[in-house]
Design a protein around this motif. Structure first.
Motif, PDB file in Angstrom:
ATOM      1  N   ARG A   1       0.864  -1.182   0.000  1.00  0.00           N
ATOM      2  CA  ARG A   1       0.000   0.000   0.000  1.00  0.00           C
ATOM      3  C   ARG A   1       0.898   1.229   0.000  1.00  0.00           C
ATOM      4  O   ARG A   1       1.915   1.273   0.694  1.00  0.00           O
ATOM      5  CB  ARG A   1      -0.909  -0.007   1.227  1.00  0.00           C
ATOM      6  CG  ARG A   1      -1.856  -1.197   1.204  1.00  0.00           C
ATOM      7  CD  ARG A   1      -2.642  -1.299   2.461  1.00  0.00           C
ATOM      8  NE  ARG A   1      -3.604  -0.196   2.541  1.00  0.00           N
ATOM      9  CZ  ARG A   1      -4.354   0.049   3.600  1.00  0.00           C
ATOM     10  NH1 ARG A   1      -4.262  -0.710   4.669  1.00  0.00           N
ATOM     11  NH2 ARG A   1      -5.200   1.050   3.604  1.00  0.00           N
TER      12      ARG A   1
ATOM     13  N   GLU B   1      -4.080   7.547   1.129  1.00  0.00           N
ATOM     14  CA  GLU B   1      -3.634   6.348   0.425  1.00  0.00           C
ATOM     15  C   GLU B   1      -3.762   6.575  -1.078  1.00  0.00           C
ATOM     16  O   GLU B   1      -4.798   7.025  -1.563  1.00  0.00           O
ATOM     17  CB  GLU B   1      -4.460   5.120   0.822  1.00  0.00           C
ATOM     18  CG  GLU B   1      -3.954   3.869   0.132  1.00  0.00           C
ATOM     19  CD  GLU B   1      -4.620   2.594   0.609  1.00  0.00           C
ATOM     20  OE1 GLU B   1      -4.169   1.534   0.166  1.00  0.00           O
ATOM     21  OE2 GLU B   1      -5.563   2.665   1.414  1.00  0.00           O
TER      22      GLU B   1
ATOM     23  N   THR C   1      -2.583   4.011  -3.290  1.00  0.00           N
ATOM     24  CA  THR C   1      -2.325   2.709  -3.891  1.00  0.00           C
ATOM     25  C   THR C   1      -3.178   2.575  -5.143  1.00  0.00           C
ATOM     26  O   THR C   1      -4.389   2.805  -5.095  1.00  0.00           O
ATOM     27  CB  THR C   1      -2.702   1.585  -2.897  1.00  0.00           C
ATOM     28  OG1 THR C   1      -1.987   1.784  -1.691  1.00  0.00           O
ATOM     29  CG2 THR C   1      -2.382   0.218  -3.462  1.00  0.00           C
ATOM     30  N   PRO C   2      -2.559   2.217  -6.274  1.00  0.00           N
ATOM     31  CA  PRO C   2      -3.374   2.065  -7.488  1.00  0.00           C
ATOM     32  C   PRO C   2      -4.282   0.842  -7.387  1.00  0.00           C
ATOM     33  O   PRO C   2      -3.952  -0.135  -6.724  1.00  0.00           O
ATOM     34  CB  PRO C   2      -2.343   1.885  -8.602  1.00  0.00           C
ATOM     35  CG  PRO C   2      -1.073   1.512  -7.938  1.00  0.00           C
ATOM     36  CD  PRO C   2      -1.155   1.995  -6.519  1.00  0.00           C
ATOM     37  N   TYR C   3      -5.433   0.929  -8.030  1.00  0.00           N
ATOM     38  CA  TYR C   3      -6.350  -0.202  -8.108  1.00  0.00           C
ATOM     39  C   TYR C   3      -6.096  -0.934  -9.417  1.00  0.00           C
ATOM     40  O   TYR C   3      -5.761  -0.323 -10.420  1.00  0.00           O
ATOM     41  CB  TYR C   3      -7.805   0.287  -8.063  1.00  0.00           C
ATOM     42  CG  TYR C   3      -8.170   0.860  -6.734  1.00  0.00           C
ATOM     43  CD1 TYR C   3      -8.507   0.031  -5.669  1.00  0.00           C
ATOM     44  CD2 TYR C   3      -8.177   2.238  -6.518  1.00  0.00           C
ATOM     45  CE1 TYR C   3      -8.845   0.559  -4.434  1.00  0.00           C
ATOM     46  CE2 TYR C   3      -8.510   2.768  -5.286  1.00  0.00           C
ATOM     47  CZ  TYR C   3      -8.845   1.915  -4.253  1.00  0.00           C
ATOM     48  OH  TYR C   3      -9.162   2.441  -3.037  1.00  0.00           O
ATOM     49  N   TYR C   4      -6.260  -2.239  -9.407  1.00  0.00           N
ATOM     50  CA  TYR C   4      -6.004  -3.050 -10.590  1.00  0.00           C
ATOM     51  C   TYR C   4      -7.260  -3.834 -10.963  1.00  0.00           C
ATOM     52  O   TYR C   4      -8.016  -4.256 -10.107  1.00  0.00           O
ATOM     53  CB  TYR C   4      -4.852  -4.030 -10.323  1.00  0.00           C
ATOM     54  CG  TYR C   4      -3.544  -3.311 -10.086  1.00  0.00           C
ATOM     55  CD1 TYR C   4      -2.732  -2.963 -11.154  1.00  0.00           C
ATOM     56  CD2 TYR C   4      -3.138  -2.978  -8.806  1.00  0.00           C
ATOM     57  CE1 TYR C   4      -1.536  -2.292 -10.945  1.00  0.00           C
ATOM     58  CE2 TYR C   4      -1.941  -2.305  -8.586  1.00  0.00           C
ATOM     59  CZ  TYR C   4      -1.148  -1.975  -9.668  1.00  0.00           C
ATOM     60  OH  TYR C   4       0.027  -1.310  -9.459  1.00  0.00           O
ATOM     61  N   ASP C   5      -7.445  -4.033 -12.288  1.00  0.00           N
ATOM     62  CA  ASP C   5      -8.567  -4.848 -12.734  1.00  0.00           C
ATOM     63  C   ASP C   5      -8.188  -6.325 -12.679  1.00  0.00           C
ATOM     64  O   ASP C   5      -7.105  -6.687 -12.231  1.00  0.00           O
ATOM     65  CB  ASP C   5      -9.029  -4.423 -14.138  1.00  0.00           C
ATOM     66  CG  ASP C   5      -7.965  -4.606 -15.206  1.00  0.00           C
ATOM     67  OD1 ASP C   5      -6.965  -5.330 -14.969  1.00  0.00           O
ATOM     68  OD2 ASP C   5      -8.127  -4.025 -16.298  1.00  0.00           O
ATOM     69  N   ASP C   6      -9.082  -7.190 -13.153  1.00  0.00           N
ATOM     70  CA  ASP C   6      -8.854  -8.635 -13.075  1.00  0.00           C
ATOM     71  C   ASP C   6      -7.658  -9.107 -13.901  1.00  0.00           C
ATOM     72  O   ASP C   6      -7.107 -10.167 -13.655  1.00  0.00           O
ATOM     73  CB  ASP C   6     -10.109  -9.396 -13.515  1.00  0.00           C
ATOM     74  CG  ASP C   6     -11.255  -9.188 -12.544  1.00  0.00           C
ATOM     75  OD1 ASP C   6     -10.982  -8.876 -11.363  1.00  0.00           O
ATOM     76  OD2 ASP C   6     -12.417  -9.332 -12.963  1.00  0.00           O
TER      77      ASP C   6
ATOM     78  N   PRO D   1      -3.598  -1.308 -14.176  1.00  0.00           N
ATOM     79  CA  PRO D   1      -4.046  -0.281 -13.228  1.00  0.00           C
ATOM     80  C   PRO D   1      -5.302   0.424 -13.711  1.00  0.00           C
ATOM     81  O   PRO D   1      -5.475   0.652 -14.902  1.00  0.00           O
ATOM     82  CB  PRO D   1      -2.875   0.695 -13.146  1.00  0.00           C
ATOM     83  CG  PRO D   1      -1.924   0.318 -14.220  1.00  0.00           C
ATOM     84  CD  PRO D   1      -2.306  -1.015 -14.757  1.00  0.00           C
ATOM     85  N   ILE D   2      -6.181   0.740 -12.779  1.00  0.00           N
ATOM     86  CA  ILE D   2      -7.419   1.465 -13.077  1.00  0.00           C
ATOM     87  C   ILE D   2      -7.205   2.912 -12.642  1.00  0.00           C
ATOM     88  O   ILE D   2      -6.806   3.171 -11.513  1.00  0.00           O
ATOM     89  CB  ILE D   2      -8.612   0.867 -12.315  1.00  0.00           C
ATOM     90  CG1 ILE D   2      -8.836  -0.573 -12.757  1.00  0.00           C
ATOM     91  CG2 ILE D   2      -9.864   1.704 -12.539  1.00  0.00           C
ATOM     92  CD1 ILE D   2      -9.863  -1.311 -11.909  1.00  0.00           C
TER      93      ILE D   2
ATOM     94  N   GLN E   1      -7.907   6.338 -11.140  1.00  0.00           N
ATOM     95  CA  GLN E   1      -8.835   6.849 -10.139  1.00  0.00           C
ATOM     96  C   GLN E   1      -9.236   8.267 -10.499  1.00  0.00           C
ATOM     97  O   GLN E   1      -8.431   9.055 -10.953  1.00  0.00           O
ATOM     98  CB  GLN E   1      -8.192   6.841  -8.766  1.00  0.00           C
ATOM     99  CG  GLN E   1      -7.885   5.482  -8.243  1.00  0.00           C
ATOM    100  CD  GLN E   1      -7.246   5.543  -6.869  1.00  0.00           C
ATOM    101  OE1 GLN E   1      -7.265   6.578  -6.220  1.00  0.00           O
ATOM    102  NE2 GLN E   1      -6.683   4.447  -6.435  1.00  0.00           N
TER     103      GLN E   1
END
Length: 71
Positions: free
Chosen positions: A43, A55, A57-62, A66-67, A69
């Protein structure tokens, strides 16, 4: 009206506050058969002077991409 020039260093410090990045490693653990298997999860946080730590932290798809934000 009397105009005063603001030194550029003062403007830059307002526009670009000093920020530091911090990293926290946590572990995601699952029970598989008779073993516990743990994987690290990183994180990332940003702390700017005079503001709360956030925070980032990048979000990731399946698929692991990276998604972006939207704030």
């Amino acid at each position: 009206m009397n105009k005063k020039e603001i030194p550029s260093t003062k403007i830059e410090s307002i526009i670009k506050p000093k920020c530091n990045l911090f990293e926290l490693v946590q572990y995601q653990c699952n029970i598989k058969d008779d073993r516990v298997v743990c994987s690290p999860f990183v994180r990332i946080f940003k702390r700017c002077s005079g503001k709360p730590t956030v925070e980032i932290t990048p979000y990731y798809d399946d698929e692991g991409s990276p998604i972006e934000q939207k704030f």
